[in-house]
Design a protein around this motif. Structure first.
Motif, PDB file in Angstrom:
ATOM      1  N   HIS A  35      14.953  -3.240   3.264  1.00 41.88           N
ATOM      2  CA  HIS A  35      13.762  -3.085   4.093  1.00 41.88           C
ATOM      3  C   HIS A  35      13.980  -3.467   5.550  1.00 41.88           C
ATOM      4  O   HIS A  35      13.085  -3.295   6.379  1.00 41.88           O
ATOM      5  CB  HIS A  35      12.576  -3.794   3.452  1.00 41.88           C
ATOM      6  CG  HIS A  35      11.985  -2.928   2.387  1.00 41.88           C
ATOM      7  ND1 HIS A  35      12.743  -2.429   1.355  1.00 41.88           N
ATOM      8  CD2 HIS A  35      10.756  -2.402   2.218  1.00 41.88           C
ATOM      9  CE1 HIS A  35      11.977  -1.664   0.592  1.00 41.88           C
ATOM     10  NE2 HIS A  35      10.780  -1.629   1.090  1.00 41.88           N
ATOM     11  N   ALA A 102       5.869  -9.861   5.230  1.00 42.74           N
ATOM     12  CA  ALA A 102       5.496  -8.442   5.159  1.00 42.74           C
ATOM     13  C   ALA A 102       4.292  -8.209   4.250  1.00 42.74           C
ATOM     14  O   ALA A 102       3.265  -8.859   4.394  1.00 42.74           O
ATOM     15  CB  ALA A 102       6.693  -7.600   4.749  1.00 42.74           C
ATOM     16  N   VAL A 106       6.778  -4.420   0.260  1.00 36.41           N
ATOM     17  CA  VAL A 106       8.044  -4.901   0.820  1.00 36.41           C
ATOM     18  C   VAL A 106       8.554  -6.086  -0.004  1.00 36.41           C
ATOM     19  O   VAL A 106       9.754  -6.227  -0.235  1.00 36.41           O
ATOM     20  CB  VAL A 106       7.874  -5.274   2.306  1.00 36.41           C
ATOM     21  CG1 VAL A 106       9.142  -5.916   2.850  1.00 36.41           C
ATOM     22  CG2 VAL A 106       7.519  -4.040   3.127  1.00 36.41           C
ATOM     23  N   GLY A 110      12.215  -6.539  -1.074  1.00 40.61           N
ATOM     24  CA  GLY A 110      12.934  -7.426  -0.153  1.00 40.61           C
ATOM     25  C   GLY A 110      13.533  -8.619  -0.886  1.00 40.61           C
ATOM     26  O   GLY A 110      12.879  -9.229  -1.727  1.00 40.61           O
TER      27      GLY A 110
ATOM     28  N   THR B  45       7.983   2.084   7.127  1.00 38.26           N
ATOM     29  CA  THR B  45       7.713   1.079   6.096  1.00 38.26           C
ATOM     30  C   THR B  45       6.448   0.276   6.364  1.00 38.26           C
ATOM     31  O   THR B  45       6.269  -0.799   5.818  1.00 38.26           O
ATOM     32  CB  THR B  45       8.915   0.115   5.914  1.00 38.26           C
ATOM     33  OG1 THR B  45      10.115   0.809   6.212  1.00 38.26           O
ATOM     34  CG2 THR B  45       9.009  -0.415   4.510  1.00 38.26           C
ATOM     35  N   LYS B  60       7.504   1.531  -1.341  1.00 37.55           N
ATOM     36  CA  LYS B  60       7.351   2.517  -0.275  1.00 37.55           C
ATOM     37  C   LYS B  60       8.538   3.483  -0.365  1.00 37.55           C
ATOM     38  O   LYS B  60       9.671   3.115  -0.063  1.00 37.55           O
ATOM     39  CB  LYS B  60       7.270   1.812   1.077  1.00 37.55           C
ATOM     40  CG  LYS B  60       5.975   1.004   1.206  1.00 37.55           C
ATOM     41  CD  LYS B  60       5.795   0.291   2.515  1.00 37.55           C
ATOM     42  CE  LYS B  60       4.463  -0.458   2.513  1.00 37.55           C
ATOM     43  NZ  LYS B  60       4.231  -1.255   3.716  1.00 37.55           N
ATOM     44  N   THR B  63      11.461   4.177   2.107  1.00 33.69           N
ATOM     45  CA  THR B  63      12.432   3.139   2.446  1.00 33.69           C
ATOM     46  C   THR B  63      13.369   2.890   1.269  1.00 33.69           C
ATOM     47  O   THR B  63      13.848   1.791   1.055  1.00 33.69           O
ATOM     48  CB  THR B  63      11.698   1.854   2.901  1.00 33.69           C
ATOM     49  OG1 THR B  63      10.759   2.233   3.901  1.00 33.69           O
ATOM     50  CG2 THR B  63      12.643   0.834   3.528  1.00 33.69           C
TER      51      THR B  63
END
Lengths: 287, 166
Positions: A35, A102, A106, A110, B45, B60, B63
């Motif tokens: 990300h 975020a 994400v 992440g 994103t 998402k 991404t």
């Protein structure tokens, strides 16, 4: 916004990933949650010829207890940190900070390793890891080595990671029972990087601060430990004059960039306020 | 660049295709599979219009590379209806509460809210707002989107939907 062409590799072990990285050299990049990297690739600010996807390596995932340390696999996601009872119980500041990274989508992707290894001054976990006294395990073709978080960050996107090395785990000492903690982050909107943020972990004894560590996010090209500010509050009851002294000491080491989040003086000023708030909230939580 | 053969399950059906490694998942879904419900909003994103559900996660799809989705189980907005084709509680909620204006963000909102309600079947209003914080709507101010999700939560839990007092 389509990334440049690259070859995709999905090794199944750390040894295979390290071998690929050292064989392919500078044109290869490890891919964790992606990300940070994928948006950079779409903007063509990053154009790796080879992507080494670390998602197939089971050994890089999971959270375990090793004596007084929590050992967190580098590919553990922020979502998994948030779901961990062990983290919530032993290291609630990690839970609090992960929740400010975020947005939910994400956080599903992440990873903590990507967050701390990328060297982005805007990332939240590096200052927190320095505050907690964490150690990073780096593995390369020459074997594994441990580097303290406080020694890892050398400049923006510039870290102690040598070519061919990947971060495999993060070892975090569990703070003392009854410690107080807070991660105060000022941001423009949900999902944004910090305008300024401060992490505080402290212990209190008879109403006075006994131990204290303060970390700062996004107010310098690297995360910072505000050692003088921490020293200024030890032995005090965090009265107004001490809080002011701590904020001034913290601001003295800040050197933020002027950007869309505000001019330098503003970002230092709110950085000091984040330190003050984090100290007060941490003290109120200490038992 | 040599193409890679990928297979995955999308909305319950096995699909396959040839993709370059750089093909983003959202492009595979829209262009190879011709499922255009998943939208591309910002490409950075932020906006969440491209959100799909992958192996129990809201992701998402702008991404992530299609090659990374090899072997995974994906649900897009096209897979959100009930098995008999009637509107799911969420879809009904968005319709009944008018949880949209232009509708561009709606697919991402519904797919994200689907996972949110799976993880937390009775979210409070702040939990709903945090839960959809990765999805941007530029029209509505979110009020009716939140009500739509509250409507769906009530229906899923078998309780009567109570309009919050203004």
């Amino acid at each position: 916004m389509i990334p440049g062409s690259f070859s995709y590799h999905r090794p199944a072990s750390v040894a295979d990933a390290v071998k690929l990285l050292s064989d392919l050299g500078e044109d290869a990049r490890p891919l964790a949650g992606g990300h940070s990297l994928v948006p950079m690739m779409k903007l063509r600010l990053a154009t790796p010829a080879h992507l080494i996807d670390l998602h197939g390596i089971a050994a890089l995932k999971g959270i375990s207890r090793d004596g007084n340390n929590l050992v967190i696999g580098a590919m553990t996601t922020q979502h998994e940190l948030l779901a961990s009872d062990e983290v919530a119980k032993a290291m609630p500041i990690l839970h609090e900070a992960a929740l400010l990274i975020a947005d939910p989508q994400v956080r599903y992707r992440g990873t903590i390793g990507g967050n701390v290894a990328n060297g982005d001054p805007g990332n939240d976990m590096p200052a927190l890891m320095m505050t907690l006294g964490a150690t990073y395990r780096l593995e390369g073709s020459g074997g594994a080595r441990d580097v303290a978080a406080a020694d890892f960050y050398q400049g923006a996107y510039f870290t102690a990671l040598e070519p061919g090395e990947i971060m495999t785990s993060i070892s975090v000492p569990v703070p003392a029972a009854g410690h107080g903690y807070a991660y105060e982050k000022l941001k423009r909107k949900v999902g944004d990087y910090a305008t300024a943020a401060a992490a505080v972990v402290l212990t209190m004894s008879s109403g006075k601060v006994a131990t204290c560590a303060i970390g700062l996010t996004n107010v310098h090209e690297t995360p910072l430990l505000a050692a003088d500010a921490a020293k200024a509050v030890i032995g005090t009851s965090l009265d107004a004059a001490t809080l002011k002294k701590a904020a001034i000491a913290a601001e003295a080491i800040m050197a933020p960039a002027a950007d869309a989040r505000g001019p330098v003086e503003y970002r230092k000023h709110v950085g000091g306020i984040m330190v003050t708030r984090a100290l007060q909230r941490a003290a109120s939580r200490a038992k | 660049m040599a193409k890679t053969h990928v297979t995955m399950k999308v909305n319950g059906a096995e699909v396959e295709g040839l993709v370059e490694p750089r093909t983003l998942l959202v492009h595979f879904i829209r262009e190879n599979l011709q499922m255009t419900g998943t939208h591309i909003g910002c490409e950075t994103t932020h906006c969440g219009a491209c959100t799909v559900d992958i192996d129990g996660m809201s992701v998402k799809s702008c991404t992530m590379f299609a090659v990374q989705a090899q072997g995974s189980d994906i649900t897009t907005v096209e897979g959100m209806a009930n098995a008999d084709g009637t509107l799911s509680a969420l879809q009904e909620g968005f319709r009944m509460m008018h949880g949209l204006q232009c509708g561009f963000c709606t697919p991402g909102m519904i797919v994200r809210a689907h996972r949110l309600l799976k993880e937390n079947p009775s979210p409070s209003e702040p939990e709903i707002r945090m839960g959809i914080s990765g999805n941007i709507c530029r029209c509505t101010g979110y009020q009716n989107i939140v009500r739509a999700i509250q409507y769906a939560a009530a229906k899923i839990n078998g309780v009567e939907f109570q309009e919050a007092a203004e």
